[in-house]
Design an enzyme around this catalytic site. Sequence first.
Site, PDB file in Angstrom:
ATOM      1  N   ASN A   1      44.397  32.293  42.908  1.00  0.00           N
ATOM      2  CA  ASN A   1      44.083  33.156  41.768  1.00  0.00           C
ATOM      3  C   ASN A   1      43.059  32.398  40.927  1.00  0.00           C
ATOM      4  O   ASN A   1      43.407  31.481  40.189  1.00  0.00           O
ATOM      5  CB  ASN A   1      45.367  33.423  40.969  1.00  0.00           C
ATOM      6  CG  ASN A   1      45.154  34.407  39.837  1.00  0.00           C
ATOM      7  OD1 ASN A   1      44.011  34.752  39.519  1.00  0.00           O
ATOM      8  ND2 ASN A   1      46.238  34.842  39.218  1.00  0.00           N
TER       9      ASN A   1
ATOM     10  N   ARG B   1      43.843  36.826  44.909  1.00  0.00           N
ATOM     11  CA  ARG B   1      44.034  37.893  43.931  1.00  0.00           C
ATOM     12  C   ARG B   1      42.647  38.303  43.433  1.00  0.00           C
ATOM     13  O   ARG B   1      41.867  37.464  42.975  1.00  0.00           O
ATOM     14  CB  ARG B   1      44.855  37.386  42.752  1.00  0.00           C
ATOM     15  CG  ARG B   1      44.989  38.448  41.700  1.00  0.00           C
ATOM     16  CD  ARG B   1      45.683  37.947  40.470  1.00  0.00           C
ATOM     17  NE  ARG B   1      45.807  39.036  39.540  1.00  0.00           N
ATOM     18  CZ  ARG B   1      45.709  38.906  38.227  1.00  0.00           C
ATOM     19  NH1 ARG B   1      45.487  37.735  37.688  1.00  0.00           N
ATOM     20  NH2 ARG B   1      45.835  39.941  37.439  1.00  0.00           N
TER      21      ARG B   1
ATOM     22  N   HIS C   1      48.088  45.580  37.394  1.00  0.00           N
ATOM     23  CA  HIS C   1      49.437  45.115  37.780  1.00  0.00           C
ATOM     24  C   HIS C   1      49.923  45.843  39.041  1.00  0.00           C
ATOM     25  O   HIS C   1      51.132  45.934  39.280  1.00  0.00           O
ATOM     26  CB  HIS C   1      50.488  45.384  36.675  1.00  0.00           C
ATOM     27  CG  HIS C   1      50.343  44.560  35.443  1.00  0.00           C
ATOM     28  ND1 HIS C   1      50.653  45.054  34.185  1.00  0.00           N
ATOM     29  CD2 HIS C   1      49.964  43.270  35.265  1.00  0.00           C
ATOM     30  CE1 HIS C   1      50.450  44.111  33.281  1.00  0.00           C
ATOM     31  NE2 HIS C   1      50.026  43.013  33.902  1.00  0.00           N
TER      32      HIS C   1
ATOM     33  N   ARG D   1      47.323  42.543  22.701  1.00  0.00           N
ATOM     34  CA  ARG D   1      46.443  43.720  22.873  1.00  0.00           C
ATOM     35  C   ARG D   1      47.039  44.933  22.174  1.00  0.00           C
ATOM     36  O   ARG D   1      48.259  45.134  22.198  1.00  0.00           O
ATOM     37  CB  ARG D   1      46.271  44.033  24.364  1.00  0.00           C
ATOM     38  CG  ARG D   1      45.309  43.115  25.058  1.00  0.00           C
ATOM     39  CD  ARG D   1      45.274  43.370  26.552  1.00  0.00           C
ATOM     40  NE  ARG D   1      45.750  42.216  27.276  1.00  0.00           N
ATOM     41  CZ  ARG D   1      46.143  42.217  28.551  1.00  0.00           C
ATOM     42  NH1 ARG D   1      46.123  43.330  29.248  1.00  0.00           N
ATOM     43  NH2 ARG D   1      46.567  41.120  29.119  1.00  0.00           N
TER      44      ARG D   1
ATOM     45  N   GLU E   1      54.195  38.416  42.428  1.00  0.00           N
ATOM     46  CA  GLU E   1      52.885  38.875  42.873  1.00  0.00           C
ATOM     47  C   GLU E   1      52.287  37.955  43.947  1.00  0.00           C
ATOM     48  O   GLU E   1      51.644  38.421  44.880  1.00  0.00           O
ATOM     49  CB  GLU E   1      51.945  38.993  41.669  1.00  0.00           C
ATOM     50  CG  GLU E   1      52.305  40.196  40.800  1.00  0.00           C
ATOM     51  CD  GLU E   1      51.690  40.159  39.413  1.00  0.00           C
ATOM     52  OE1 GLU E   1      52.199  39.399  38.567  1.00  0.00           O
ATOM     53  OE2 GLU E   1      50.710  40.871  39.182  1.00  0.00           O
TER      54      GLU E   1
END
Length: 398
Positions: A7, A90, A179, A240, A384
């Site tokens: 990643n 990823r 996601h 956020r 993940e």
Amino acid sequence: MRILVINAGSSSLKYQLFDMTKHTVMAKGLCERIGLDGHIKHVAEGHDVYESHAPMHNHAEAVRAVIGLLTQPDTGVIASMEAIGAVGHRVVHGGEAFNASVLISDEVIKAIEDCVPLAPLHNPPNLVGIRACQEVLPHAPQAAVFDTAFHQSMPKAAFLYALPYEYYERLKIRRYGFHGTSHRYVAKRAAEVLGRSPEELKIITCHMGNGSSLAAIKHGVSVDTSMGFTPLEGVPMGTRSGSIDPAIIQFLMVKENQAITQVTETLNKKSGVLGISGVSSDFRDLLAAATEGNDRAQAALDIFTYNVRKTIGGYAAAMGGCDALVFTAGIGENHVVVRRMVSEGLECLGMTLDQEKNKSLSGQEGIISVDGSVNKIMIVPTNEELVIAMDTQALVGV
Ligand code: AMP
């Protein structure tokens, strides 16, 4: 087979080496400050944690340093780099080009490059990570696993914004969702735990972490999700804002004399539960402050959980029901109070939280609704990196 999962960020590179016979992590770590003074933290089974500062001028040097650590006797878990059978990357944005993971070819790299305008902060470093691994590990096939791919099944009614249609055609402005790897994995696991086929289930997955998104998964495919063109849309998050009236942006620019970059920074980094509470973006801190009587911390918890619950209601209506509600990620897996607050009132959807199981099963996979609940509430820890490794293995075909 051993699979290295990568990643890559702009100045960082996270890695995990999986033993795919047992689905276990043999070693993992993080390279930071690439291009600067360089820092590596490496954790490998059978060895002490290793940390060092050493300059890494680029991602290829970081990958070489990782391979060095994986193969050296005092930090390593494999004899040579040839033991790495494949690499899974990823990749944040696959646009409309990818609805599943793929083996990387020149055409795939070109398509990921074409998505750079949609994810200017993420896709370029993801590509740098791919090229670095191609250079250092030329023998290993490489796969790309996209955050957006799972949501490509959304119907137009869910993914189009009510903007002039040419913006979709010309600029590709639409809802993509993120996601996806997590939503896909936990929905599949939830079906397995329930002993049912995904094709017969309507599932709502709540990935609640620093970034949060929900997905409506009908008969195994994503039909809606709360993040949109970017990961800024949807429910409020750690820092956020989630969805707001877009007119607020101009209002702030005029009233506060702020540049658009400043407003965007505020929406991404200073809003969400941090902005509301003024305390923290971390939900453990929020609960501690609320318990001590901090009203704004309480408001942040109320606003977050209200928006998640409202989205769940919307998705149940969109799918014509919901057989299972699944909590995952840092908050979803571990935060007893947030799960309780989200679940309040969901009896109208045929799901009743078992307060004891909500506590005793926290952090574990399991059903946390009461025994008689028609529809189920569940916790499924996400993974993940394992999904990236499994997709890569399936694509390599061994
Ligand atoms: P993530 O982005 O998935 O790592 O999730 C980060 C969020 O998970 C933070 O808001 C944490 O407060 C929350 N979290 C992590 N561990 C726990 C825990 N044991 N109990 C409650 N919340 C937790």
